[in-house]
Design a protein around this motif. Structure first.
Motif, short mmCIF file in Angstrom:
data_model
loop_
_atom_site.label_atom_id
_atom_site.label_comp_id
_atom_site.label_asym_id
_atom_site.label_seq_id
_atom_site.Cartn_x
_atom_site.Cartn_y
_atom_site.Cartn_z
N ASN A 11 0.87 -1.16 0.00
CA ASN A 11 0.00 0.00 0.00
C ASN A 11 0.92 1.22 0.00
OD1 ASN A 11 -1.56 2.32 1.14
ND2 ASN A 11 -3.20 0.81 1.24
N PRO A 12 0.78 2.13 -0.97
CA PRO A 12 1.70 3.26 -1.06
C PRO A 12 1.71 4.16 0.16
CG PRO A 12 0.49 2.99 -3.12
CD PRO A 12 -0.16 2.08 -2.11
N GLN A 13 0.66 4.08 0.98
CA GLN A 13 0.58 4.92 2.18
C GLN A 13 0.99 4.13 3.41
OE1 GLN A 13 -3.54 6.11 1.45
NE2 GLN A 13 -2.84 8.17 0.92
N SER A 14 1.98 3.29 3.24
CA SER A 14 2.48 2.47 4.34
C SER A 14 4.00 2.34 4.23
CB SER A 14 1.84 1.07 4.30
OG SER A 14 2.45 0.28 3.28
N THR A 31 5.99 -8.36 -8.86
CA THR A 31 4.58 -8.03 -9.00
C THR A 31 4.08 -7.44 -7.70
OG1 THR A 31 3.90 -10.24 -8.28
CG2 THR A 31 4.20 -9.91 -10.64
N VAL A 32 3.05 -6.63 -7.80
CA VAL A 32 2.48 -5.98 -6.64
C VAL A 32 1.10 -6.55 -6.35
CG1 VAL A 32 1.51 -3.80 -5.78
CG2 VAL A 32 3.77 -3.83 -6.85
N GLU A 33 0.89 -6.89 -5.10
CA GLU A 33 -0.42 -7.32 -4.62
C GLU A 33 -0.95 -6.19 -3.75
OE1 GLU A 33 -3.58 -9.82 -4.67
OE2 GLU A 33 -1.65 -10.37 -5.57
N PRO A 34 -1.85 -5.34 -4.27
CA PRO A 34 -2.33 -4.21 -3.47
C PRO A 34 -3.08 -4.67 -2.23
CG PRO A 34 -2.87 -3.92 -5.80
CD PRO A 34 -2.43 -5.34 -5.62
N VAL A 35 -2.86 -3.94 -1.15
CA VAL A 35 -3.53 -4.23 0.12
C VAL A 35 -4.28 -2.98 0.54
CG1 VAL A 35 -3.26 -4.88 2.53
CG2 VAL A 35 -1.77 -5.90 0.79
N LYS A 55 0.76 -6.85 8.71
CA LYS A 55 1.49 -5.60 8.50
C LYS A 55 2.20 -5.59 7.15
CE LYS A 55 2.30 -3.05 11.66
NZ LYS A 55 1.66 -1.78 12.07
N LEU A 56 2.51 -4.36 6.70
CA LEU A 56 3.32 -4.15 5.52
C LEU A 56 4.61 -3.44 5.94
CD1 LEU A 56 0.61 -2.87 3.00
CD2 LEU A 56 1.42 -5.21 3.33
N PRO A 57 5.70 -3.69 5.20
CA PRO A 57 5.80 -4.47 3.97
C PRO A 57 5.83 -5.97 4.24
CG PRO A 57 7.97 -3.65 4.56
CD PRO A 57 7.00 -3.05 5.54
#
Length: 216
Positions: A11-14, A31-35, A55-57
């Motif tokens: 998530n770009p905001q994480s 590859t990106v798996e959006p959360v 949690k991310l990442p």
């Protein structure tokens, strides 16, 4: 080198924003798996089976699962040595490189979170990071020595720290000292940071909920 697929749960905001920068910097195919936090995708049974903390990442490379920011930084920089972002094991700078990565996880992040949430400081001798002011002053003194943490050479540690300082100064948790702001600007101009910003802007646009339709 294995061609196993790299998947970034993101998530770009994480905090995973920094991991995308590293992936771009090392030239990895991924590859990106959006959360989407709003819809609770980080709490689904499927995601918790990968990272029980939700949690991310979170990064999966073949059978390897990596979930902590600094572990991912070290892994990617070492796994893709052709990018030249990590001192080799026998390089005299390897120790300082690891020191500043560990300083981030063990001192900086706990200190700024305690400050952000206005937690009462504990006795300095018992604290893992001593105190907030000492952490900030120690980092500032190191960055005042040269353009980057290890001198004139940018490493994966700088890509991580630059992004972290950008966020924490932006939220007012870390003071906007000139030494920090100059460092952020240098790191943020790196092509990997520019590319990651562009990709994340597009991803955020895709993740945004559709506008509510108006009744005619």
């Amino acid at each position: 080198m294995t061609t196993s697929t790299i998947t970034l749960y993101h998530n770009p905001q994480s905090r995973s924003a920094g991991t995308r920068i590293l992936l771009e910097a090392v030239g990895a195919e991924y590859t990106v798996e959006p959360v989407d936090f709003a819809s609770g995708q980080n709490r689904t049974p499927e995601f918790l089976a990968v990272n029980p903390l939700g949690k991310l990442p979170t990064l999966v490379h073949g059978e390897a699962v990596l979930t902590e920011q600094i572990a991912i930084v070290i892994y990617l920089a070492d796994r893709f040595p052709q990018a030249g972002l990590a001192p080799a094991i026998d390089d005299p700078l390897r120790g300082p490189y690891l020191r500043w990565l560990a300083f981030y996880a063990g001192c900086f992040e706990p200190a700024v979170l305690d400050r952000a949430y206005k937690r009462e400081p504990i006795e300095a001798s018992a604290s893992p990071y001593r105190d907030y002011d000492t952490v900030i002053d120690t980092l500032a003194a190191q960055l005042a020595r040269a353009d980057y943490l290890l001198g004139d050479r940018l490493t994966a540690a700088d890509l991580h720290w630059g992004n972290a300082l950008k966020w924490t100064t932006g939220f007012g948790i870390v003071p906007m000292r000139p030494v920090f702001m100059d460092y952020i600007a240098r790191v943020d101009a790196h092509p990997a940071c520019v590319r990651a910003r562009e990709l994340d802007a597009a991803l955020l646009a895709d993740m945004a909920p559709p506008p509510a339709s108006s009744a005619g």
